[in-house]
Design an enzyme around this catalytic site. Structure first.
Site, PDB file in Angstrom:
ATOM      1  N   LYS B  78       0.861  -1.189   0.000  1.00  0.00           N
ATOM      2  CA  LYS B  78       0.000   0.000   0.000  1.00  0.00           C
ATOM      3  C   LYS B  78       0.896   1.237   0.000  1.00  0.00           C
ATOM      4  CE  LYS B  78      -3.988   1.854   2.579  1.00  0.00           C
ATOM      5  NZ  LYS B  78      -4.922   1.584   3.699  1.00  0.00           N
ATOM      6  N   SER B 153      -9.806   1.509   2.735  1.00  0.00           N
ATOM      7  CA  SER B 153      -8.946   2.343   1.918  1.00  0.00           C
ATOM      8  C   SER B 153      -7.863   1.545   1.185  1.00  0.00           C
ATOM      9  CB  SER B 153      -8.254   3.390   2.803  1.00  0.00           C
ATOM     10  OG  SER B 153      -7.414   2.767   3.752  1.00  0.00           O
ATOM     11  N   SER B 177     -10.093  -1.115   6.903  1.00  0.00           N
ATOM     12  CA  SER B 177      -9.540  -0.875   5.563  1.00  0.00           C
ATOM     13  C   SER B 177      -8.802  -2.049   4.939  1.00  0.00           C
ATOM     14  CB  SER B 177      -8.618   0.344   5.587  1.00  0.00           C
ATOM     15  OG  SER B 177      -9.375   1.503   5.748  1.00  0.00           O
TER      16      SER B 177
END
Lengths: 94, 485
Positions: B78, B153, B177
């Site tokens: 990420k 996210s 997330s």
């Protein structure tokens, strides 16, 4: 709870944000709805409850007081928008 | 060997260790898959093709290393995990050109274990969102249906794994997330206990909530990645010094005899889509058939979790994001003539709408007139929520429920921020309490045809038990297909 565009502007200023009028009005409506929703916490009696700020118990962690150089000055300055090889450069204050 | 991208991480790690597949082949295959699918999915902000091929050549020249459990395995991170020499943007204009000069601890551990980092994934800006629609650069699509969101996210991490672009990705979970995109994309997502994985090098959103975890195509793969990244780190004062068990050794149980699963009535009632309820209930019935006992438990404060979470998360965000002032790193407005104007104009230009909204809200709830009514109140409710879980775990080993009331929704469907926040109703309490949680794909929704995830939550540091129960169930469910891209 209603929050006015003027109040949003005041908090935005404290947050170092400068928003145009249309966005202040949009945010005021949205933040009002969110605060209304958050106000439901008032239904709970928490008078004798100790606040919990983190799931783990923080202790003050001190490393040994030894001089060390993990990163070079060049590395630390490498992402600065403006620097002179020695210092970060910012606009004049006075 | 064809269709390497269909293999799990565990299968690929075995093929690489035995020399049947060269690292360069594995990396090339992933890069080809990225080239073929990325125009539709848009999962990656940065593709590290050249660096990954160079690393593959180095590894191939040295030969397999049995002491490196992820030797040669292509992995995506990420884009809020600091990577030395590679851009780390947080999907924000304010960090568009930020190149860290250090690796985060989880990243360094993956590299030490032999993993090859092939890309950085898209996300909601500063991890603020539940759909990956809030990135400053692009919107990621769900590989199962590109009109739908991948969840957020960590939507880029979920989509890249589901699309077969890599064998695992790291995500972060502040309020769900990892678990939400895992559920929406049909993969396994594990949010470890707060403190289990070092947060050093994770660009913070909500410091008391954020936790790094693996997103993979099988439970065993999750165990392999967690084994590498877990453990105490002196560089992170919130990292807990608790021994890391052997997660792989915990796998392979034959049945679920002796296991008690708690079913919170608050998670299984009104508001749950029928297709999600059916898929999750079928999985629970399978657990019962495998010998698990189920008991009703009460998480009576669930309705208060979202308000509590957003007050705390936004307060922490407003504080964490104050470091972006255009002085040492990040975007700076070029025309500012004095210091405060430079701070203000740089932040106004650099942050997107959702980030600005949360900073303002966070500043508001921390301001002197409202601190007690909001932030302090939320911190007290947080303790009550934790006590709720402690009581529930007196009756059961794990709690099970849906990850989300719905399957993946269409992009643009949740335009109102409050409506979007409500998507996190089942995942948020776990972060407030600092407990581990995971999403296991349990089938496809009958109406939408989209993946459904079953969520497990457990007591602190019970990841080994959670993985072992989930892996047993996974083996007895119909295999989850890959998204047909």
């Amino acid at each position: 709870m209603k929050i006015s565009p003027e109040e949003v502007a005041k908090v935005a200023k404290l947050s170092r944000l400068d928003l145009p009028q249309d966005k202040l009005e949009l945010f005021a409506g949205q933040l009002g709805d969110i605060l209304d929703y958050m106000d439901k916490l008032g239904e709970l009696d928490t008078e004798n409850v100790e606040p919990m700020f983190s799931p783990v118990k923080h202790t003050t962690v001190l490393r040994k007081d030894e001089v060390r150089k993990e990163y070079s000055r060049e590395e630390v300055l490498s992402n600065a928008p403006k620097q002179d090889g020695q210092f970060f450069i910012v606009p004049r204050i006075v | 060997m064809s269709d390497l991208y269909m293999k799990t991480l565990s299968e690929m790690a075995g093929l690489l260790q035995s020399g049947e597949v060269k690292v360069a082949e594995a990396v090339k295959d992933c890069l080809s898959r990225i080239e073929a699918t990325e125009p539709q999915v848009k999962a990656l902000i940065t593709v590290m093709g050249e660096e990954a091929m160079k690393e593959a050549e180095t590894l191939d020249a040295a030969g397999p290393d049995a002491n490196k459990p992820l030797w040669g395995v292509p992995i995506v991170l990420k884009d809020l995990l600091a990577t030395k020499g590679t851009k780390t943007t947080c999907a924000s204009k304010i960090l568009e050109d930020f190149v860290p000069f250090y690796d985060g601890t989880a990243v360094a551990k993956l590299k030490e274990a032999g993993a090859v980092i092939i890309g950085k994934s898209n996300m909601d800006e500063f991890a603020m969102g539940s759909s990956t629609e809030n990135s400053a650069f692009m919107q990621t699509a769900n590989p199962w249906d590109t009109d739908r969101v991948p969840g957020g996210s960590s939507g880029g991490s979920g989509a890249t794994v589901a699309a077969g672009q890599c064998y695992a990705a790291l995500g972060t979970d502040t309020g769900g997330s990892i678990r939400l995109p895992a559920s929406f994309c049909g993969i396994v997502g594990l949010k470890p206990t707060y403190g289990r994985v070092s947060r050093f090098g994770l660009i913070a959103y909500g410091s008391s909530l954020d936790q790094i975890g693996p997103m993979t195509r099988s439970v065993e793969d999750s165990a392999r990645v967690l084994q590498v990244i877990a453990g105490h780190d002196p560089k992170d004062s919130t990292s807990v010094d608790v021994e890391v068990p052997d997660y792989l050794a915990a796998l392979g149980r034959e049945d679920l005899n002796g296991v008690t699963i708690g079913l919170p009535e608050e998670y299984w009632g009104e508001g749950l889509d029928t297709e999600v309820e059916e898929a999750c209930k079928a999985a629970v019935a399978k657990m019962e058939a495998l010998g698990a006992k189920t008991v009703p438990v009460k998480l009576s404060l669930t309705d208060y979790a979202i308000a509590t979470y957003y007050i705390i998360a936004m307060a922490e965000a407003s504080s964490n994001l104050s470091r972006f002032d255009g002085v040492r790193f990040g975007h700076r407005n070029k025309d500012a003539e004095e210091l405060v104007d430079m701070y203000t104009s740089s932040r106004t230009e650099g942050f997107g709408d959702e980030v600005q909204r949360r900073i303002i809200m966070g500043t508001y709830v921390l301001s002197s007139g409202y601190y007690d009514a909001y932030y302090n109140k939320a911190a007290k409710v947080r303790r009550l929520l934790r006590e709720d879980f402690d009581k529930a775990f007196e009756q059961c080993d794990l709690i099970a429920g849906p990850v989300c009331p719905t399957t993946a929704f269409k992009a643009g469907d949740k335009a109102d921020p409050l409506q979007m926040y409500l998507m996190d109703i089942f995942t948020i309490s776990c972060n407030l309490a600092g407990l581990p949680g995971m999403s296991l794909p349990v089938g496809l929704g009958k109406d939408s045809g989209m993946p459904v995830g079953l969520q497990f939550m457990g007591p602190a540091f019970c990841e080994d038990k959670m993985l072992s129960i989930a892996e047993c169930l996974e083996r007895h469910l119909d295999p989850m297909p890959m998204a047909a891209l």
